[in-house]
Design a protein around this motif. Structure first.
Motif, PDB file in Angstrom:
ATOM      1  N   ASP A 267       3.640   9.827  -7.589  1.00  0.00           N
ATOM      2  CA  ASP A 267       4.683  10.049  -8.594  1.00  0.00           C
ATOM      3  C   ASP A 267       4.127  10.019 -10.019  1.00  0.00           C
ATOM      4  O   ASP A 267       4.402  10.915 -10.809  1.00  0.00           O
ATOM      5  CB  ASP A 267       5.787   8.994  -8.465  1.00  0.00           C
ATOM      6  N   SER A 268       3.376   8.984 -10.335  1.00  0.00           N
ATOM      7  CA  SER A 268       2.909   8.797 -11.709  1.00  0.00           C
ATOM      8  C   SER A 268       1.716   9.678 -12.068  1.00  0.00           C
ATOM      9  O   SER A 268       1.612  10.155 -13.196  1.00  0.00           O
ATOM     10  CB  SER A 268       2.518   7.333 -11.939  1.00  0.00           C
ATOM     11  N   LEU A 269       0.814   9.864 -11.109  1.00  0.00           N
ATOM     12  CA  LEU A 269      -0.420  10.582 -11.408  1.00  0.00           C
ATOM     13  C   LEU A 269      -0.495  11.954 -10.744  1.00  0.00           C
ATOM     14  O   LEU A 269      -1.489  12.650 -10.876  1.00  0.00           O
ATOM     15  CB  LEU A 269      -1.623   9.733 -10.993  1.00  0.00           C
TER      16      LEU A 269
ATOM     17  N   MET B 130      -3.181   3.065 -15.535  1.00  0.00           N
ATOM     18  CA  MET B 130      -2.019   2.630 -14.756  1.00  0.00           C
ATOM     19  C   MET B 130      -2.229   1.207 -14.237  1.00  0.00           C
ATOM     20  O   MET B 130      -1.335   0.360 -14.317  1.00  0.00           O
ATOM     21  CB  MET B 130      -1.785   3.582 -13.579  1.00  0.00           C
ATOM     22  N   GLU B 131      -3.425   0.920 -13.741  1.00  0.00           N
ATOM     23  CA  GLU B 131      -3.729  -0.418 -13.237  1.00  0.00           C
ATOM     24  C   GLU B 131      -3.712  -1.452 -14.356  1.00  0.00           C
ATOM     25  O   GLU B 131      -3.271  -2.575 -14.164  1.00  0.00           O
ATOM     26  CB  GLU B 131      -5.075  -0.416 -12.515  1.00  0.00           C
ATOM     27  N   GLU B 132      -4.189  -1.068 -15.529  1.00  0.00           N
ATOM     28  CA  GLU B 132      -4.182  -1.984 -16.675  1.00  0.00           C
ATOM     29  C   GLU B 132      -2.748  -2.303 -17.101  1.00  0.00           C
ATOM     30  O   GLU B 132      -2.424  -3.447 -17.408  1.00  0.00           O
ATOM     31  CB  GLU B 132      -4.981  -1.399 -17.841  1.00  0.00           C
TER      32      GLU B 132
ATOM     33  N   MET C 297       0.829  -1.212   0.000  1.00  0.00           N
ATOM     34  CA  MET C 297       0.000   0.000   0.000  1.00  0.00           C
ATOM     35  C   MET C 297       0.860   1.256   0.000  1.00  0.00           C
ATOM     36  O   MET C 297       0.521   2.234  -0.666  1.00  0.00           O
ATOM     37  CB  MET C 297      -0.948   0.018   1.199  1.00  0.00           C
ATOM     38  N   GLN C 298       1.961   1.247   0.713  1.00  0.00           N
ATOM     39  CA  GLN C 298       2.863   2.403   0.716  1.00  0.00           C
ATOM     40  C   GLN C 298       3.442   2.624  -0.690  1.00  0.00           C
ATOM     41  O   GLN C 298       3.522   3.756  -1.162  1.00  0.00           O
ATOM     42  CB  GLN C 298       3.988   2.226   1.748  1.00  0.00           C
ATOM     43  N   MET C 299       3.847   1.539  -1.345  1.00  0.00           N
ATOM     44  CA  MET C 299       4.380   1.652  -2.710  1.00  0.00           C
ATOM     45  C   MET C 299       3.288   2.129  -3.666  1.00  0.00           C
ATOM     46  O   MET C 299       3.545   2.936  -4.562  1.00  0.00           O
ATOM     47  CB  MET C 299       4.957   0.313  -3.171  1.00  0.00           C
ATOM     48  N   TYR C 300       2.067   1.626  -3.483  1.00  0.00           N
ATOM     49  CA  TYR C 300       0.944   2.015  -4.333  1.00  0.00           C
ATOM     50  C   TYR C 300       0.666   3.512  -4.188  1.00  0.00           C
ATOM     51  O   TYR C 300       0.505   4.227  -5.187  1.00  0.00           O
ATOM     52  CB  TYR C 300      -0.288   1.190  -3.954  1.00  0.00           C
ATOM     53  N   LYS C 301       0.632   3.994  -2.951  1.00  0.00           N
ATOM     54  CA  LYS C 301       0.405   5.427  -2.712  1.00  0.00           C
ATOM     55  C   LYS C 301       1.507   6.265  -3.355  1.00  0.00           C
ATOM     56  O   LYS C 301       1.227   7.309  -3.960  1.00  0.00           O
ATOM     57  CB  LYS C 301       0.352   5.723  -1.214  1.00  0.00           C
ATOM     58  N   GLN C 302       2.740   5.803  -3.235  1.00  0.00           N
ATOM     59  CA  GLN C 302       3.857   6.547  -3.824  1.00  0.00           C
ATOM     60  C   GLN C 302       3.727   6.584  -5.349  1.00  0.00           C
ATOM     61  O   GLN C 302       3.981   7.604  -5.976  1.00  0.00           O
ATOM     62  CB  GLN C 302       5.196   5.927  -3.410  1.00  0.00           C
ATOM     63  N   ARG C 303       3.295   5.464  -5.930  1.00  0.00           N
ATOM     64  CA  ARG C 303       3.098   5.412  -7.384  1.00  0.00           C
ATOM     65  C   ARG C 303       1.989   6.381  -7.802  1.00  0.00           C
ATOM     66  O   ARG C 303       2.098   7.054  -8.830  1.00  0.00           O
ATOM     67  CB  ARG C 303       2.765   3.982  -7.795  1.00  0.00           C
ATOM     68  N   LEU C 304       0.943   6.481  -6.990  1.00  0.00           N
ATOM     69  CA  LEU C 304      -0.136   7.430  -7.293  1.00  0.00           C
ATOM     70  C   LEU C 304       0.389   8.863  -7.259  1.00  0.00           C
ATOM     71  O   LEU C 304       0.026   9.683  -8.107  1.00  0.00           O
ATOM     72  CB  LEU C 304      -1.282   7.281  -6.287  1.00  0.00           C
TER      73      LEU C 304
ATOM     74  N   ALA D 229      -4.094  10.406  -2.610  1.00  0.00           N
ATOM     75  CA  ALA D 229      -3.483   9.076  -2.703  1.00  0.00           C
ATOM     76  C   ALA D 229      -3.954   8.199  -1.543  1.00  0.00           C
ATOM     77  O   ALA D 229      -4.260   7.014  -1.737  1.00  0.00           O
ATOM     78  CB  ALA D 229      -1.963   9.184  -2.711  1.00  0.00           C
ATOM     79  N   ASP D 230      -4.027   8.765  -0.339  1.00  0.00           N
ATOM     80  CA  ASP D 230      -4.501   8.012   0.827  1.00  0.00           C
ATOM     81  C   ASP D 230      -5.950   7.576   0.637  1.00  0.00           C
ATOM     82  O   ASP D 230      -6.315   6.431   0.946  1.00  0.00           O
ATOM     83  CB  ASP D 230      -4.384   8.845   2.103  1.00  0.00           C
ATOM     84  N   SER D 231      -6.784   8.459   0.128  1.00  0.00           N
ATOM     85  CA  SER D 231      -8.201   8.141  -0.084  1.00  0.00           C
ATOM     86  C   SER D 231      -8.382   7.052  -1.130  1.00  0.00           C
ATOM     87  O   SER D 231      -9.154   6.110  -0.939  1.00  0.00           O
ATOM     88  CB  SER D 231      -8.971   9.393  -0.507  1.00  0.00           C
ATOM     89  N   VAL D 232      -7.656   7.176  -2.233  1.00  0.00           N
ATOM     90  CA  VAL D 232      -7.745   6.174  -3.300  1.00  0.00           C
ATOM     91  C   VAL D 232      -7.258   4.825  -2.778  1.00  0.00           C
ATOM     92  O   VAL D 232      -7.904   3.792  -2.985  1.00  0.00           O
ATOM     93  CB  VAL D 232      -6.943   6.616  -4.540  1.00  0.00           C
ATOM     94  N   ALA D 233      -6.121   4.821  -2.087  1.00  0.00           N
ATOM     95  CA  ALA D 233      -5.563   3.575  -1.551  1.00  0.00           C
ATOM     96  C   ALA D 233      -6.527   2.919  -0.566  1.00  0.00           C
ATOM     97  O   ALA D 233      -6.675   1.698  -0.563  1.00  0.00           O
ATOM     98  CB  ALA D 233      -4.216   3.836  -0.901  1.00  0.00           C
ATOM     99  N   ALA D 234      -7.200   3.708   0.243  1.00  0.00           N
ATOM    100  CA  ALA D 234      -8.153   3.156   1.214  1.00  0.00           C
ATOM    101  C   ALA D 234      -9.315   2.465   0.499  1.00  0.00           C
ATOM    102  O   ALA D 234      -9.748   1.375   0.903  1.00  0.00           O
ATOM    103  CB  ALA D 234      -8.669   4.260   2.136  1.00  0.00           C
ATOM    104  N   ILE D 235      -9.804   3.080  -0.566  1.00  0.00           N
ATOM    105  CA  ILE D 235     -10.898   2.474  -1.324  1.00  0.00           C
ATOM    106  C   ILE D 235     -10.425   1.190  -1.993  1.00  0.00           C
ATOM    107  O   ILE D 235     -11.085   0.150  -1.910  1.00  0.00           O
ATOM    108  CB  ILE D 235     -11.478   3.462  -2.359  1.00  0.00           C
ATOM    109  N   VAL D 236      -9.272   1.248  -2.641  1.00  0.00           N
ATOM    110  CA  VAL D 236      -8.722   0.069  -3.315  1.00  0.00           C
ATOM    111  C   VAL D 236      -8.518  -1.056  -2.306  1.00  0.00           C
ATOM    112  O   VAL D 236      -8.897  -2.204  -2.549  1.00  0.00           O
ATOM    113  CB  VAL D 236      -7.406   0.427  -4.039  1.00  0.00           C
TER     114      VAL D 236
END
Length: 122
Positions: free
Chosen positions: A39-41, A106-108, A30-37, A48-55
């Motif tokens: 950095d990339s987006l 990004m997920e695809e 989750m930490q890496m996912y948030k960082q990717r959100l 990023a925290d909100s999106v990660a929580a939903i995911v």
């Protein structure tokens, strides 16, 4: 009786340790996912925290479907699609249409990489 109690204690300790390690891996992911959100987006920390929580809230549901051996592949895909649509509806409350489209892309790409590496299933 003492041997049985000792064995039960050992088994419970091993299970607890395994769950803790899975929890640590999940937290690291989750930490890496948030960082990717971020950095990339270019998402803010809060977004990023909100999106990660939903995911993250949908992962147990997805895992349950994936592990259900009684369901056909088509049924699993249909249930996963329903979950994906539900998740995207929640994400629409946080993200703009453009941001949601970028997240989906990004997920695809990540899914395609896993498929190429042999680590995923369609």
């Amino acid at each position: 009786m003492k041997k049985i109690l000792a064995l039960v204690t050992i088994v419970l300790s091993v299970c607890t340790l395994a769950n803790a390690q899975n929890g640590q891996r999940g937290e690291q992911y989750m930490q890496m996912y948030k960082q990717r959100l971020k950095d990339s987006l270019q998402f803010s920390d809060a977004k990023a925290d909100s999106v990660a929580a939903i995911v993250q809230s949908y992962q147990p549901k997805q895992r349950e479907i994936f592990m259900d051996q009684s369901m056909s592949r088509e049924d699993k895909m249909a249930r996963m699609k329903t979950l994906q649509d539900e998740r995207n509806q929640k994400l629409k409350g946080i993200l703009t249409d453009d941001e949601l489209q970028k997240l989906t892309a990004m997920e695809e790409r990540a899914r395609q990489r896993r498929m190429q590496q042999g680590g995923g299933r369609q």
